[in-house]
Design a protein around this motif. Structure first.
Motif, mmCIF file in Angstrom:
data_model
loop_
_atom_site.group_PDB
_atom_site.id
_atom_site.type_symbol
_atom_site.label_atom_id
_atom_site.label_comp_id
_atom_site.label_asym_id
_atom_site.label_seq_id
_atom_site.Cartn_x
_atom_site.Cartn_y
_atom_site.Cartn_z
ATOM 1 N N VAL A 12 0.841 -1.191 0.000
ATOM 2 C CA VAL A 12 0.000 0.000 0.000
ATOM 3 C C VAL A 12 0.875 1.238 0.000
ATOM 4 N N GLN A 13 0.258 2.362 -0.310
ATOM 5 C CA GLN A 13 0.966 3.631 -0.279
ATOM 6 C C GLN A 13 0.848 4.267 1.114
ATOM 7 N N PRO A 14 1.785 5.132 1.442
ATOM 8 C CA PRO A 14 1.683 5.832 2.747
ATOM 9 C C PRO A 14 0.334 6.518 2.904
ATOM 10 N N GLY A 15 -0.213 6.400 4.100
ATOM 11 C CA GLY A 15 -1.514 6.995 4.383
ATOM 12 C C GLY A 15 -2.688 6.073 4.170
ATOM 13 N N ASN A 84 -4.395 1.915 10.070
ATOM 14 C CA ASN A 84 -4.705 3.125 9.322
ATOM 15 C C ASN A 84 -3.494 4.041 9.265
ATOM 16 N N ARG A 85 -3.531 4.956 8.313
ATOM 17 C CA ARG A 85 -2.458 5.962 8.147
ATOM 18 C C ARG A 85 -1.098 5.285 8.181
ATOM 19 N N LEU A 86 -0.959 4.283 7.359
ATOM 20 C CA LEU A 86 0.283 3.511 7.341
ATOM 21 C C LEU A 86 1.459 4.346 6.888
ATOM 22 N N LYS A 87 2.614 4.026 7.441
ATOM 23 C CA LYS A 87 3.848 4.744 7.149
ATOM 24 C C LYS A 87 4.880 3.761 6.604
ATOM 25 N N PRO A 88 5.861 4.241 5.869
ATOM 26 C CA PRO A 88 6.902 3.336 5.375
ATOM 27 C C PRO A 88 7.573 2.544 6.497
ATOM 28 N N GLU A 89 7.700 3.123 7.661
ATOM 29 C CA GLU A 89 8.341 2.420 8.776
ATOM 30 C C GLU A 89 7.473 1.307 9.360
ATOM 31 N N ASP A 90 6.248 1.179 8.886
ATOM 32 C CA ASP A 90 5.400 0.048 9.283
ATOM 33 C C ASP A 90 5.695 -1.188 8.440
ATOM 34 N N THR A 91 6.514 -1.049 7.432
ATOM 35 C CA THR A 91 6.860 -2.174 6.570
ATOM 36 C C THR A 91 7.550 -3.265 7.378
ATOM 37 N N ALA A 92 6.989 -4.466 7.316
ATOM 38 C CA ALA A 92 7.517 -5.588 8.081
ATOM 39 C C ALA A 92 6.689 -6.832 7.775
ATOM 40 N N VAL A 93 7.168 -7.956 8.254
ATOM 41 C CA VAL A 93 6.335 -9.156 8.308
ATOM 42 C C VAL A 93 5.589 -9.114 9.638
ATOM 43 N N TYR A 94 4.291 -9.276 9.561
ATOM 44 C CA TYR A 94 3.447 -9.220 10.750
ATOM 45 C C TYR A 94 3.031 -10.629 11.144
ATOM 46 N N TYR A 95 3.192 -10.917 12.419
ATOM 47 C CA TYR A 95 2.865 -12.227 12.964
ATOM 48 C C TYR A 95 1.801 -12.091 14.047
ATOM 49 N N CYS A 96 0.891 -13.057 14.100
ATOM 50 C CA CYS A 96 0.031 -13.130 15.270
ATOM 51 C C CYS A 96 0.501 -14.302 16.129
ATOM 52 N N ALA A 97 0.268 -14.160 17.411
ATOM 53 C CA ALA A 97 0.693 -15.153 18.374
ATOM 54 C C ALA A 97 -0.411 -15.337 19.411
ATOM 55 N N ALA A 98 -0.480 -16.530 19.973
ATOM 56 C CA ALA A 98 -1.548 -16.845 20.917
ATOM 57 C C ALA A 98 -1.000 -17.564 22.140
ATOM 58 N N ASP A 99 -1.670 -17.356 23.238
ATOM 59 C CA ASP A 99 -1.307 -18.050 24.476
ATOM 60 C C ASP A 99 -2.486 -17.960 25.428
#
Length: 122
Positions: A12-15, A84-99
């Motif tokens: 996605v693009q910034p914002g 929302n309002r995503l920024k370039p620094e949000d670029t990453a692999v996102y993981y969910c975890a449970a416990d």
């Protein structure tokens, strides 16, 4: 064994916005606290957001507070991360975890998904 599957990542693009989903198979997600973590290239994995089993407690990293919202729909066996309002620094692999225990943003959750890539770039 609990299996978690993340989806909803993309470019996605910034914002702009994305909504990530964390779905469970074979087990009720309602008995687990959920955390969202991310890892950017060359960086350590960091906690982004978390939600208790009931949904009554949520926590956010300072870097995403006010932009990201975590929620859960136990009837659909899914936890969401609205970004929302995503920024370039949000670029990453996102993981969910449970416990069964709630660990906030600590890296102590027992079950982990495989991750979904989020790229924010113009």
């Amino acid at each position: 064994q609990l299996q978690l599957v993340e989806s909803g990542g993309g470019l996605v693009q910034p914002g702009e916005s994305l909504r990530l989903s964390c779905a469970a198979s074979g087990f009720s997600l309602g008995v687990y606290a959920i955390g969202w973590f991310r890892q950017a290239p060359g960086k350590e994995r960091e906690g982004v957001s978390s939600i208790s089993r009931s949904g009554g407690i949520t926590k956010y990293a300072n870097s995403v507070k006010g932009r990201f919202t975590i929620s859960r729909d136990n009837a659909k066996n899914t936890v969401f991360l609205q970004m929302n309002r995503l920024k370039p620094e949000d670029t990453a692999v996102y993981y969910c975890a449970a416990d069964p225990e709630y660990y906030g943003l600590e890296y102590r959750y027992h079950y982990w998904g495989q991750g979904t890539q989020v790229t924010v770039s113009s």
